[in-house]
Design a protein around this motif. Sequence first.
Motif, PDB file in Angstrom:
ATOM      1  N   VAL A  18       0.832  -1.137  -0.043  1.00 40.10           N
ATOM      2  CA  VAL A  18      -0.006   0.108  -0.016  1.00 40.10           C
ATOM      3  C   VAL A  18       0.893   1.225   0.016  1.00 40.10           C
ATOM      4  O   VAL A  18       0.669   2.185  -0.813  1.00 40.10           O
ATOM      5  N   ARG A  19       1.948   1.057   0.683  1.00 42.17           N
ATOM      6  CA  ARG A  19       2.714   2.397   0.896  1.00 42.17           C
ATOM      7  C   ARG A  19       3.359   2.622  -0.762  1.00 42.17           C
ATOM      8  O   ARG A  19       3.320   3.852  -1.016  1.00 42.17           O
ATOM      9  N   HIS A  24       3.875   6.147  -5.386  1.00 45.28           N
ATOM     10  CA  HIS A  24       3.769   6.298  -6.573  1.00 45.28           C
ATOM     11  C   HIS A  24       2.606   7.273  -7.145  1.00 45.28           C
ATOM     12  O   HIS A  24       2.533   7.873  -8.040  1.00 45.28           O
ATOM     13  N   LEU A  25       1.508   7.202  -6.255  1.00 43.69           N
ATOM     14  CA  LEU A  25       0.555   8.139  -6.711  1.00 43.69           C
ATOM     15  C   LEU A  25       0.759   9.534  -6.019  1.00 43.69           C
ATOM     16  O   LEU A  25      -0.170  10.454  -6.429  1.00 43.69           O
ATOM     17  N   GLY A  26       1.749   9.761  -5.424  1.00 45.56           N
ATOM     18  CA  GLY A  26       2.298  10.837  -4.943  1.00 45.56           C
ATOM     19  C   GLY A  26       1.398  11.719  -3.888  1.00 45.56           C
ATOM     20  O   GLY A  26       1.206  12.765  -3.543  1.00 45.56           O
ATOM     21  N   ALA A  70      -6.125  -0.561  -1.580  1.00 46.76           N
ATOM     22  CA  ALA A  70      -5.740  -0.052  -2.914  1.00 46.76           C
ATOM     23  C   ALA A  70      -6.819   0.146  -3.650  1.00 46.76           C
ATOM     24  O   ALA A  70      -6.605   1.207  -4.620  1.00 46.76           O
ATOM     25  N   ARG A  71      -7.698  -0.451  -3.722  1.00 43.93           N
ATOM     26  CA  ARG A  71      -8.997  -0.298  -4.764  1.00 43.93           C
ATOM     27  C   ARG A  71      -9.783   0.974  -4.329  1.00 43.93           C
ATOM     28  O   ARG A  71      -9.790   1.783  -5.333  1.00 43.93           O
ATOM     29  N   TRP A  72      -9.624   1.500  -3.099  1.00 45.34           N
ATOM     30  CA  TRP A  72     -10.380   2.640  -2.519  1.00 45.34           C
ATOM     31  C   TRP A  72      -9.349   3.763  -3.160  1.00 45.34           C
ATOM     32  O   TRP A  72      -9.906   4.743  -3.484  1.00 45.34           O
ATOM     33  N   LEU A  73      -8.133   3.643  -2.922  1.00 46.82           N
ATOM     34  CA  LEU A  73      -7.350   4.579  -3.394  1.00 46.82           C
ATOM     35  C   LEU A  73      -7.137   4.870  -4.709  1.00 46.82           C
ATOM     36  O   LEU A  73      -7.337   6.247  -5.301  1.00 46.82           O
ATOM     37  N   VAL A  74      -7.372   3.951  -5.482  1.00 42.98           N
ATOM     38  CA  VAL A  74      -7.656   4.261  -7.017  1.00 42.98           C
ATOM     39  C   VAL A  74      -8.860   4.619  -7.640  1.00 42.98           C
ATOM     40  O   VAL A  74      -8.805   5.655  -8.239  1.00 42.98           O
ATOM     41  N   GLY A  75      -9.889   4.311  -6.740  1.00 46.59           N
ATOM     42  CA  GLY A  75     -11.167   5.034  -7.081  1.00 46.59           C
ATOM     43  C   GLY A  75     -11.241   6.319  -6.922  1.00 46.59           C
ATOM     44  O   GLY A  75     -11.838   7.285  -7.406  1.00 46.59           O
ATOM     45  N   ASP A  80      -7.961   6.739 -13.919  1.00 45.11           N
ATOM     46  CA  ASP A  80      -7.400   5.817 -14.855  1.00 45.11           C
ATOM     47  C   ASP A  80      -6.181   4.575 -14.588  1.00 45.11           C
ATOM     48  O   ASP A  80      -5.963   3.697 -15.175  1.00 45.11           O
ATOM     49  N   ASP A  81      -6.597   4.141 -13.301  1.00 45.13           N
ATOM     50  CA  ASP A  81      -5.604   3.116 -12.787  1.00 45.13           C
ATOM     51  C   ASP A  81      -4.359   2.807 -13.621  1.00 45.13           C
ATOM     52  O   ASP A  81      -3.936   1.986 -14.076  1.00 45.13           O
ATOM     53  N   ARG A  82      -3.391   4.073 -13.424  1.00 45.01           N
ATOM     54  CA  ARG A  82      -2.226   3.873 -13.925  1.00 45.01           C
ATOM     55  C   ARG A  82      -1.332   2.817 -13.273  1.00 45.01           C
ATOM     56  O   ARG A  82      -0.255   2.414 -14.453  1.00 45.01           O
ATOM     57  N   PHE A  83      -1.525   2.020 -12.374  1.00 47.43           N
ATOM     58  CA  PHE A  83      -0.732   1.168 -11.965  1.00 47.43           C
ATOM     59  C   PHE A  83      -1.417  -0.273 -11.951  1.00 47.43           C
ATOM     60  O   PHE A  83      -0.804  -1.330 -11.277  1.00 47.43           O
ATOM     61  N   CYS A  84      -2.405  -0.350 -12.651  1.00 49.24           N
ATOM     62  CA  CYS A  84      -3.308  -1.550 -12.812  1.00 49.24           C
ATOM     63  C   CYS A  84      -3.360  -2.500 -11.672  1.00 49.24           C
ATOM     64  O   CYS A  84      -3.356  -3.507 -11.516  1.00 49.24           O
TER      65      CYS A  84
END
Length: 203
Positions: A18-19, A24-26, A70-75, A80-84
Motif C-alpha cells: 500500500v505504501r 507512486h500516486l504522490g 488499494a482499490r479505494w485509493l484508485v477509485g 485511470d488506474d495507472r498502476f493496474c
Amino acid sequence: MAELVLLGTERSHFTRKVRLLMDHLGLDYDMVDIGNVAEADQSLFGENPLMVVPVLRAAGRDLYDSDNIARWLVGRYDPDDRFCVLASTVDAMNLHAVMNGMMSAEVKLVLSARTGLEPAGVPYFEKAREVLAAGMTWLASRADAFTPAKPGWKEFHFISLWDHMTVCDLVPGNWPDLEALAETLRGHELIARSAPPGLEAHC
Ligand SMILES: N[C@@H](CCC(=O)N[C@@H](CS)C(=O)NCC(=O)O)C(=O)O
C-alpha cells in the motif's frame, strides 16, 4: 496530521504494498508504526477486529485490508488506474492470490516464532514452508510477467514479498531470475524508500 494516515509497521509487507502505491500516486500521508503486530490489543489496529495491518484512516473512516485500501485509493485518486491495481485477467488475479498467500504463510512462520511457538517440525508450519517453496517455483516460471522497468501494482506486491522474505531469511534456495527482478526494482528510488529495516545487511 495529513488527511490520510496509514497504520502499519516498517517491516510489514502487506503495509508496504500500500505504501508503494501511495508513494507512486504522490499522496501525502502519515505513517503510524503500531509496533508489534503480534499484540492482541484491538485498539492498536484502528479497532480492526482482525488485529492486522495495514489500516488506512481516511475521511473519518478506517479502511481494512491492503487490497481494499488499494482499490479505494484508485477509485478516489487514480481513475485511470495507472498502476493496474484493478487488473482482472485470470493471470493477474492468480499472481496476486499467490503472492498474498505466500505473504500469509510468512506471517504464520514469523509470528509463531515471535510468540514462543517454535515452528520447526510442526506439520502446520512445515506446510507454510512448502507453500513458500511451491510459490517461489510458481513465480519463477512467470518471472516474465513482471515489468521491472515500469513498476506497477504487481511489481509493488512482488518486491514487498521478496524483500520481506529476504529480511526474515525465508527465501528457499536460489532464484536468479527473481533476484534480478528484485535488484532492478530496488534501483527505483520510490521503491528503495520503503525498504524494510535490515534489508541492507542482506544486499
Ligand atoms: N489480508 C490482510 C493481511 C494483513 C496481515 O496479515 N498483516 C500482518 C502484518 S504484515 C499482521 O498484521 N499480522 C498480525 C497477525 O496475524 O496477528 C491484508 O491484505 O491487509
